[in-house]
Enzyme design. Structure first.
Site, short mmCIF file in Angstrom:
data_model
loop_
_atom_site.label_atom_id
_atom_site.label_comp_id
_atom_site.label_asym_id
_atom_site.label_seq_id
_atom_site.Cartn_x
_atom_site.Cartn_y
_atom_site.Cartn_z
CG ASP A 167 40.87 35.62 34.51
OD1 ASP A 167 41.77 34.80 34.26
OD2 ASP A 167 39.90 35.36 35.24
CG LEU A 248 41.03 28.25 41.10
CD1 LEU A 248 39.97 27.66 42.01
CD2 LEU A 248 42.21 27.30 40.98
NE ARG A 249 36.79 32.72 33.62
CZ ARG A 249 36.57 33.66 34.51
NH1 ARG A 249 37.53 34.47 34.88
NH2 ARG A 249 35.38 33.79 35.06
CB ALA A 250 44.70 30.30 34.39
CB VAL A 253 41.34 28.16 30.08
CG1 VAL A 253 41.78 28.37 28.63
CG2 VAL A 253 40.09 28.99 30.36
#
Length: 570
Positions: A167, A248-250, A253
């Site tokens: 991730d 929430l990193r997706a 990004v």
């Protein structure tokens, strides 16, 4: 660091890898996406592409951007930095920079990142996200700029990254060598020209390289001012939610990647199409593997309902009959398998029995501690504290070693998925048993799965620590066809010979009926193939049922020198 003097293959000359070139371009425009993970077979231009991108990054002072290739066996000292002993002997407290600082302003490339120790992967990803390396060790407290583009590559057949590390990579792309003979010929043709006359080949592609360099540079300058309308945030959130991505990193990004793509197109505002274009690169490695594939292959030219094989793809086996297949859901098993413990492993209930590996770092300790003293770092700490004065060792200088844990167990499951396994609920019970074993495995344990049915055997699940990925593959295994046991044992021998201390669990009724060669006996072939596995710690699980039993699974266990168990169905 050894100077990199190898000729660089032009990035613009890499053929038939559009997704890889797009991902690299996004990373060059916005390193803040958090790095790129390239997954693919050997010889799929992973390292060639990374090196080519470094040649196009901005240059400072007339020097090309650094390209640092992190060795697989690198220690934490070499990656992060440590006390400069030469300077310390002269009475100076100075940090000797590691590979991350050396990559500042350029690209840090990690081949086989899935084989890198977990603690180093964590350190690298943190530095790539922050652009700073902080060192608190050997009496030093220092920070240094380390703003670099991070690229990791891996062959999934050699194992996967842990999900939490996966991730942390902003983008991911899967690359494979083309199956079209014309495309393969074009790739080889270009490579041969480069190897024969690298200077002439580079000059031939100089104009294309210049255009690509200028496009990336213009996009980098435009990127900070590219706007993503607030209304499109719901589209980003919807795509992540549909892929069942919890991090929430997706979303963050995807926001940056869509802006970078718009900048590449020369636009100052992101459109819905931009988000859709970059979404596969952001979600590919984060989505729940149990979901069906959401993104159609961009190279697919056959409409739904027309399963014509692509050029270069082998035809299905003669007895392949999709209508005869059936997929059974996992069911609970009445009797658990006996614990399989490999040679040299702990005999207790733990699954590992690890012994300390090499020293990766040290920590302060006290004279009362029972931890072994790490003499080199103890002396370094004392030397850093006594700069310019009389050398004196105190309890504050004592350091104990932190060892890298040895990898966990490697368990290869070989599963009979022939038509007979659909009788009396055996396939559902087998899947339930297999998932039960995998759920009990420790964090560093790796599992792989070979399935045999029809006319051959195949590696359905490469070595992985990801329980969700394993569950998805196991649940989807179809049942049907004949029993090519000998083929499965030959493939198992190849895999376990490549993995030290690998263990083997075979689920079969032993009723082999597919020989290795025409005219030979299938059961004799299976026993002969088993001879190559005699030194492997193994367990044979007998799945045979019915009034008439041949007992061949027990014979197989005897030839293997393996433990023997019976699969009990509810």
């Amino acid at each position: 660091m050894i100077p990199d003097t190898l000729p660089t293959y032009p990035l613009s000359a890499i053929a038939h890898q559009p997704e890889l070139l797009l991902a690299l371009s996004l990373l060059a425009v916005a390193p803040s996406v958090g790095g790129l993970l390239i997954r693919g077979d050997r010889g799929a231009a992973k390292s060639t592409a990374a090196r080519g991108l470094a040649a196009l990054l901005p240059q400072e002072g007339g020097h090309s951007a650094p390209f640092v290739n992190l060795p697989l066996g690198a220690t934490e000292d070499r990656v992060v930095g440590t006390l400069d002993l030469d300077a310390a002997l002269r009475g100076e407290a100075r940090l000797k920079h590691g590979l991350m600082v050396q990559a500042h302003g350029g690209l840090l490339y990690i081949d086989e990142v899935n084989l890198l120790p977990d603690h180093l992967v964590d350190v690298l990803l943190d530095a790539a996200a922050l652009g700073v390396v902080r060192v608190e060790r050997d009496g030093l407290s220092a920070a240094a700029r380390a703003d670099f583009a991070l690229i990791g590559s891996m062959n999934p057949e050699e194992g996967s990254l842990r999900p939490q590390f996966m991730d942390r990579f902003g983008l991911c792309v899967d690359v494979q060598a083309p199956t079209d003979p014309r495309q393969r010929a074009e790739i080889v043709r270009r490579r041969m020209r480069f190897e024969t006359d690298s200077q002439g080949f580079t000059e031939q592609w100089q104009a294309e390289e210049l255009r690509l360099r200028e496009r990336l540079q213009a996009a980098r300058l435009l990127f900070p001012s590219v706007h993503l309308p607030d209304a499109l945030l719901s589209q980003i959130a919807g795509l992540s939610a549909a892929a069942q991505v919890r991090s929430l990193r997706a979303d963050l990004v995807m926001h940056r990647a869509a802006r970078a793509f718009a900048a590449l197109e020369g636009r100052s505002e992101v459109s819905k199409a931009d988000i859709e274009r970059v979404a596969p690169l952001v979600l590919l490695h984060r989505r729940d593997p149990r979901l069906p594939p959401p993104f159609p292959s961009p190279t697919s030219q056959h409409p739904p309902g027309n399963p014509e094989p692509e050029a270069g793809q082998p035809p299905p086996p003669p007895d392949f009959n999709p209508q005869a297949e059936e997929i059974f859901a996992p069911t609970s098993n009445a009797a658990p398998l006996p614990v399989l413990v490999g040679k040299g492993a702990a005999s207790s209930g733990s699954s590992l029995g690890e012994q300390p590996g090499r020293v990766i770092r040290s920590v302060p300790t006290s004279p009362q501690s029972n931890a072994p003293l790490h003499l080199p770092d103890t002396l370094k700490a004392a030397l850093g504290r006594n700069l310019g004065g009389e050398f004196k060792l105190t309890s504050d200088d004592l350091r104990s070693a932190i060892h890298e844990p040895v990898g966990g167990r490697r368990v290869l499951f070989v599963v009979d998925a022939s038509g007979s396994m659909g009788v009396a609920g055996r396939m559902g019970a087998l899947k339930g048993t297999l998932l039960g074993v995998l759920n009990d495995k420790a964090r560093r344990d790796r599992a792989a799965l070979i399935v045999f049915r029809g006319t051959g055997a195949a590696l359905a699940l490469p070595w992985t620590t990801d329980a969700a990925e394993a569950e998805a593959v196991i649940a989807a295994v179809p049942t049907g066809g004949r029993t090519p046991l000998a083929h499965a044992l030959e493939l198992a021998a190849e895999l376990v010979n490549a993995e030290s201390s690998a263990e083997l669990v075979i689920f079969t009724d032993g009723r082999a009926n597919v020989p290795l060669t025409a005219g030979s006996d299938a059961w004799t072939d299976a026993l002969h193939a088993a001879q190559a596995l005699k030194n492997v710690s193994a367990l044979v699980v007998d799945t045979e049922t019915g009034r008439i039993r041949l007992g061949r699974a027990a014979q197989l266990a005897e030839v293997l020198g393996a433990r023997y168990s019976v699969l009990e169905t509810l």
